[in-house]
Design an enzyme around this catalytic site. Structure first.
Site, mmCIF file in Angstrom:
data_model
loop_
_atom_site.group_PDB
_atom_site.id
_atom_site.type_symbol
_atom_site.label_atom_id
_atom_site.label_comp_id
_atom_site.label_asym_id
_atom_site.label_seq_id
_atom_site.Cartn_x
_atom_site.Cartn_y
_atom_site.Cartn_z
ATOM 1 N N LYS A 21 29.283 45.822 39.310
ATOM 2 C CA LYS A 21 29.856 45.273 40.551
ATOM 3 C C LYS A 21 30.253 46.372 41.527
ATOM 4 O O LYS A 21 29.949 46.295 42.712
ATOM 5 C CB LYS A 21 31.109 44.432 40.249
ATOM 6 C CG LYS A 21 30.874 43.233 39.367
ATOM 7 C CD LYS A 21 32.172 42.446 39.155
ATOM 8 C CE LYS A 21 33.239 43.232 38.426
ATOM 9 N NZ LYS A 21 33.040 43.344 36.968
ATOM 10 N N ARG A 96 38.882 36.277 39.338
ATOM 11 C CA ARG A 96 38.571 36.500 37.928
ATOM 12 C C ARG A 96 39.102 35.384 37.045
ATOM 13 O O ARG A 96 38.898 35.423 35.838
ATOM 14 C CB ARG A 96 39.251 37.796 37.496
ATOM 15 C CG ARG A 96 38.328 38.881 36.976
ATOM 16 C CD ARG A 96 39.211 40.098 36.722
ATOM 17 N NE ARG A 96 38.571 41.112 35.964
ATOM 18 C CZ ARG A 96 38.001 42.200 36.489
ATOM 19 N NH1 ARG A 96 37.965 42.380 37.784
ATOM 20 N NH2 ARG A 96 37.470 43.095 35.699
ATOM 21 N N ARG A 134 30.461 55.888 30.937
ATOM 22 C CA ARG A 134 30.970 55.936 32.306
ATOM 23 C C ARG A 134 32.009 57.044 32.468
ATOM 24 O O ARG A 134 32.869 57.235 31.613
ATOM 25 C CB ARG A 134 31.586 54.573 32.625
ATOM 26 C CG ARG A 134 31.997 54.427 34.058
ATOM 27 C CD ARG A 134 31.930 53.004 34.497
ATOM 28 N NE ARG A 134 33.108 52.238 34.087
ATOM 29 C CZ ARG A 134 33.374 51.028 34.558
ATOM 30 N NH1 ARG A 134 32.553 50.445 35.412
ATOM 31 N NH2 ARG A 134 34.435 50.384 34.148
ATOM 32 N N ARG A 167 37.968 56.298 31.765
ATOM 33 C CA ARG A 167 39.051 55.347 32.006
ATOM 34 C C ARG A 167 39.598 54.872 30.663
ATOM 35 O O ARG A 167 38.841 54.607 29.744
ATOM 36 C CB ARG A 167 38.498 54.149 32.780
ATOM 37 C CG ARG A 167 38.969 54.104 34.209
ATOM 38 C CD ARG A 167 38.178 53.128 35.023
ATOM 39 N NE ARG A 167 38.226 51.751 34.537
ATOM 40 C CZ ARG A 167 37.619 50.746 35.142
ATOM 41 N NH1 ARG A 167 36.922 50.953 36.236
ATOM 42 N NH2 ARG A 167 37.691 49.529 34.646
ATOM 43 N N ARG A 178 38.220 43.416 26.938
ATOM 44 C CA ARG A 178 37.868 43.028 28.308
ATOM 45 C C ARG A 178 36.752 41.992 28.310
ATOM 46 O O ARG A 178 36.747 41.069 29.124
ATOM 47 C CB ARG A 178 37.441 44.265 29.116
ATOM 48 C CG ARG A 178 38.634 45.102 29.533
ATOM 49 C CD ARG A 178 38.239 46.508 29.866
ATOM 50 N NE ARG A 178 37.404 46.614 31.044
ATOM 51 C CZ ARG A 178 36.612 47.658 31.294
ATOM 52 N NH1 ARG A 178 36.526 48.658 30.438
ATOM 53 N NH2 ARG A 178 35.915 47.692 32.390
HETATM 54 P P1 ADP Z 1 35.652 46.070 35.327
HETATM 55 O O1 ADP Z 1 35.085 45.013 36.203
HETATM 56 O O2 ADP Z 1 34.678 47.126 34.956
HETATM 57 O O3 ADP Z 1 36.433 45.505 34.167
HETATM 58 P P2 ADP Z 1 37.691 46.614 37.307
HETATM 59 O O4 ADP Z 1 37.945 47.957 37.873
HETATM 60 O O5 ADP Z 1 37.168 45.546 38.209
HETATM 61 O O6 ADP Z 1 36.728 46.887 36.099
HETATM 62 O O7 ADP Z 1 39.047 46.054 36.653
HETATM 63 C C1 ADP Z 1 39.804 46.805 35.746
HETATM 64 C C2 ADP Z 1 41.004 46.001 35.249
HETATM 65 O O8 ADP Z 1 41.872 45.654 36.344
HETATM 66 C C3 ADP Z 1 40.690 44.663 34.592
HETATM 67 O O9 ADP Z 1 40.328 44.793 33.236
HETATM 68 C C4 ADP Z 1 42.029 43.927 34.773
HETATM 69 O O10 ADP Z 1 42.989 44.374 33.853
HETATM 70 C C5 ADP Z 1 42.467 44.363 36.149
HETATM 71 N N1 ADP Z 1 41.982 43.445 37.210
HETATM 72 C C6 ADP Z 1 41.050 43.734 38.157
HETATM 73 N N2 ADP Z 1 40.838 42.670 38.964
HETATM 74 C C7 ADP Z 1 41.641 41.678 38.508
HETATM 75 C C8 ADP Z 1 41.865 40.322 38.892
HETATM 76 N N3 ADP Z 1 41.208 39.770 39.923
HETATM 77 N N4 ADP Z 1 42.774 39.593 38.188
HETATM 78 C C9 ADP Z 1 43.440 40.126 37.160
HETATM 79 N N5 ADP Z 1 43.274 41.385 36.733
HETATM 80 C C10 ADP Z 1 42.379 42.166 37.385
#
Ligand code: ADP
Ligand code: ZN
Length: 227
Positions: A21, A96, A134, A167, A178
């Site tokens: 994404k 999400r 990554r 990370r 996740r």
């Molecule tokens: P990825 O899509 O690779 O998991 P992101 O950088 O989008 O990585 O998100 C990392 C973390 O941030 C998620 O695992 C979650 O803990 C938190 N997070 C991100 N976006 C949201 C959201 N819309 N609602 C709740 N938690 C979120």
């Protein structure tokens, strides 16, 4: 590849962690010239403050869990009201949960934005491989991958030379959590968005080079604008 979209639109980009994404959002931002909103990046930035809220966020994120709907809804609502979002924006990693999806659809409609939803599909075995390789630059936000996009000098950012890091939530046992969170809380969005009569598209996030996938998504948005 560079004209602005005719109508103000939001692109909702969702898919499992590691589906690409963030990479796609950056490429699409270059081609459509609309703002890129990553809730993950916003939360990581907020985490670095180190205050009480920052620590609460860090504990959840590092553990592979989602932060509360209320917090991300508030963050996004504030962000989409800024002037750089007036011509349109990409939502990367938001919504999400079903509750977030209901909230954002209502807010977008209230602000007069149309929206296009893209689900990036990638097999979990590929995801685990991708996330394990990554590497991040905490200084400028650049992302590398040891397998597909390695830095020119090992462990060092091509753009700013800062040291690259893994990370906390890209460690294997956290990746699994996740993916579980994705299955339980985010996967139901597929049904939500396809049932709502939205512009909903599934795009294979593993069969082509990132540039080609981004071109396909830009096409989908342009076609929609030409309706
Ligand atoms: P990825 O899509 O690779 O998991 P992101 O950088 O989008 O990585 O998100 C990392 C973390 O941030 C998620 O695992 C979650 O803990 C938190 N997070 C991100 N976006 C949201 C959201 N819309 N609602 C709740 N938690 C979120
Ligand atoms: Zn850097």
């Amino acid at each position: 590849m560079s004209e602005a979209p005719q109508a103000a639109r939001a692109l909702i980009l969702f898919g499992p962690p590691g589906s690409g994404k963030g990479t796609q959002a950056k490429l699409i931002q270059d081609c459509l010239r609309i703002a890129h909103i990553s809730t993950g990046d916003m939360l990581r930035e907020r985490m670095q403050c180190g205050d009480d809220l920052g620590q609460v966020i860090k504990r959840l994120v590092d553990n592979g869990e989602l932060v509360t709907d209320e917090l991300v809804n508030r963050m996004v609502e504030e962000r989409i009201g800024r002037p750089d979002c007036a011509a349109g924006f990409i939502l990367d990693g938001y919504p999400r949960t079903l509750s977030q999806a209901g909230t954002i659809c209502q807010r977008l409609a209230a602000r007069g934005f149309g929206w296009v939803v893209v689900h990036l599909k990638v097999d979990y075995n590929i995801i685990i491989r991708r996330l394990a390789g990554r590497r991040h630059c905490m200084k400028c936000g650049a992302v590398f991958n040891l397998a597909s996009n390695p830095p020119k000098v090992a462990d060092s950012c091509d753009k700013c030379s800062a040291a690259l890091t893994v990370r906390e939530d890209d460690k294997e046992q956290v990746i699994r959590r996740r993916l579980e969170a994705y299955d339980a809380q985010t996967r139901p969005l597929i049904e939500f968005f396809s049932a709502e009569g939205n512009a909903f598209h599934e795009v294979d996030g593993a069969q082509a080079a990132p540039q080609q996938i981004a071109m396909r998504i830009c096409e989908l948005i342009r076609n929609r604008n030409g309706e």
